[in-house]
Design an enzyme around this catalytic site. Structure first.
Site, short mmCIF file in Angstrom:
data_model
loop_
_atom_site.label_atom_id
_atom_site.label_comp_id
_atom_site.label_asym_id
_atom_site.label_seq_id
_atom_site.Cartn_x
_atom_site.Cartn_y
_atom_site.Cartn_z
N GLY A 39 0.83 -1.21 0.00
CA GLY A 39 0.00 0.00 0.00
C GLY A 39 0.85 1.25 0.00
O GLY A 39 2.06 1.19 -0.22
N ASN A 40 0.21 2.39 0.23
CA ASN A 40 0.95 3.65 0.31
C ASN A 40 0.30 4.53 1.36
O ASN A 40 -0.72 4.18 1.94
CB ASN A 40 1.01 4.32 -1.06
CG ASN A 40 -0.38 4.64 -1.58
OD1 ASN A 40 -1.07 5.50 -1.05
ND2 ASN A 40 -0.81 3.91 -2.60
N ARG A 41 0.89 5.70 1.58
CA ARG A 41 0.48 6.53 2.72
C ARG A 41 -0.59 7.57 2.40
O ARG A 41 -0.86 8.45 3.20
CB ARG A 41 1.72 7.23 3.30
CG ARG A 41 2.70 6.24 3.90
CD ARG A 41 3.96 6.93 4.37
NE ARG A 41 3.67 8.01 5.29
CZ ARG A 41 4.48 9.05 5.51
NH1 ARG A 41 5.61 9.14 4.86
NH2 ARG A 41 4.14 9.98 6.37
#
Ligand code: CTP
Length: 402
Positions: free
Chosen positions: A210-212
């Site tokens: 995932g990412n932030r």
């Protein structure tokens, strides 16, 4: 400075109880609120509640304090009128200019922005009579928020719920902020599609890449677009944020799901804004059972494959002539040069470039960016709330509509 004057019209639906929360939000944020319920609304929530929460007198009829000419004065002096909940009956009266009580008189005399937050059963909302009344009100410049989908009074569920009062408050805040510039919603009649959040690419049933991205910039774009009159589809990837009022939210998980949802919604869209952080790669293999560590063995490397580039795809292959496509880019080095190259590579009309850093961009309430145009233009947006950047994006988009 005088407090902004808000008229809270309440018509006779069970959702009237939720208007108490809206009233609280308005008064606590420094607005002078005059509640004007209909006689039916008083069957659900009594005068004492409205009066205590607003700190102002409350009446439903034109026959009280007649010497103050309330049926004219309340509307004339308002900076914003919001009717929540607005019943089918109230929308019909407003659309036809009837004036048989204090609220309907107020609607005829108001020259400020007017927001309706309808709430009713799905059948009543979908009835051609209601839909035509809504279209009439919108054509005249009123902002009619789409109802939310969910549980209705009784056992049925569907479209017709009053949106969350906190989210109706957000619409009011945005409309009031713009009211001095222009009372006319400039995105009225436009359908805009926004992607927000960050995709998650599953490795196994419990893990993902995932990412932030928090989704806050995309949600700010959705809220401001609603306040400017647009019909909004928000493709939301793993955000966990409350649904903005009046927005059709399509939840997605992965890049592939996001692509499908964006392409579907873009078919009749006037603009598509890709604010989501879409994973460029996904695991080549999905393990249907949880990947276990094996004693004494090194973990297996994770193989990746490319995801489709949604922004490039919709930019090259526009679903409609004249559709405006906006991309986002988060860069750490050579921000502007990388942004220009990316704009050309993706083929979109506008690219919002922001530098990734402390406090900025991910999860923050603020942002700072430069919006690059394919026509060579450059608009710097100084550090400030994400909704300021959102409004600049809509200014640039609506200029391209014209
Ligand atoms: N985007 C997309 N589909 C992808 C990846 C990104 O639609 N598979 C969109 C994002 O929503 C954003 C823009 O493209 O609007 C910028 O994406 P980014 O990943 O920063 O661009 P890349 O071309 O992948 O460049 P980089 O080399 O920096 O990763």
């Amino acid at each position: 400075m005088d407090k902004p004057k808000v008229v809270l019209g309440v018509s006779g639906g069970i959702a009237a109880y939720k208007a108490c929360e809206l009233l609280r939000r308005l008064t606590e944020s420094g607005h002078d609120v005059r509640v004007v319920p209909t006689a039916s609304a008083l069957n659900f929530v009594g005068e004492a509640t409205w009066s205590a929460l607003s700190g102002n007198p409350v009446s439903a009829e034109v026959w009280e304090t007649v010497h103050e000419v309330p049926h004219v004065r309340i509307g004339q002096t308002a900076d914003l009128v919001v009717v929540a909940p607005a019943t089918a009956d109230m929308l019909a009266k407003a659309a036809h200019g009837l004036a048989d009580d204090l609220l309907t008189n107020t609607l005829l005399t108001a020259r400020c922005p007017v927001v309706f937050a309808p709430a009713m059963h799905t059948e009543m909302w979908e009835h051609p009579a209601t839909q035509e009344n809504v279209a009439t009100l919108r054509r005249r410049g009123a902002l009619v928020i789409e109802p939310a989908v969910g549980r209705l009074t009784g056992v049925d569920t569907g479209k017709g719920r009053l949106p969350d009062p906190g989210e109706i408050f957000e619409v009011c805040r945005h409309v009031l902020a713009r009211g001095t510039v222009s009372a006319e919603p400039d995105l009225s009649g436009r359908h805009v599609v926004i992607s927000a959040g960050g995709t998650r690419e599953p490795l196994d049933p419990v893990r993902f890449l995932g990412n932030r991205s928090s989704g806050k910039q995309g949600y700010a774009l959705a809220r401001t677009a609603v306040a400017r009159g647009a019909r909004v589809t928000l493709v939301a990837a793993n955000t966990g944020l409350p649904d903005p009022a009046g927005v059709d939210v399509v939840p997605v998980g992965t890049a592939v799901q996001l692509r499908e949802a964006v392409l579907k919604a873009a078919a009749d869209a006037d603009a598509v804004v890709m604010a989501a952080a879409v994973a460029d790669f996904r695991p080549a293999r999905y393990a249907t059972g949880k990947i276990k560590k094996k004693e004494g063995l090194e973990p297996e490397p994770v193989g990746l494959v490319r995801n489709p580039d949604v922004l490039a795809e919709i930019s090259v292959d526009r679903a409609r002539p004249g559709q405006v496509v906006v991309g986002f880019a988060a860069e750490t080095d050579d921000v502007l040069a990388n942004g220009r190259a990316k704009l050309a590579r993706k083929g979109c009309d506008l690219l919002v470039v922001n530098e990734v850093g402390e406090r900025k961009t991910f999860g923050s309430e603020e942002n700072e960016a430069v919006v690059l145009g394919a026509d060579g233009t450059e608009e710097a947006v100084p550090y400030g709330p994400k909704e300021t950047l959102a409004n600049v994006v809509w200014d640039l988009v609506s200029r391209r509509f014209r």
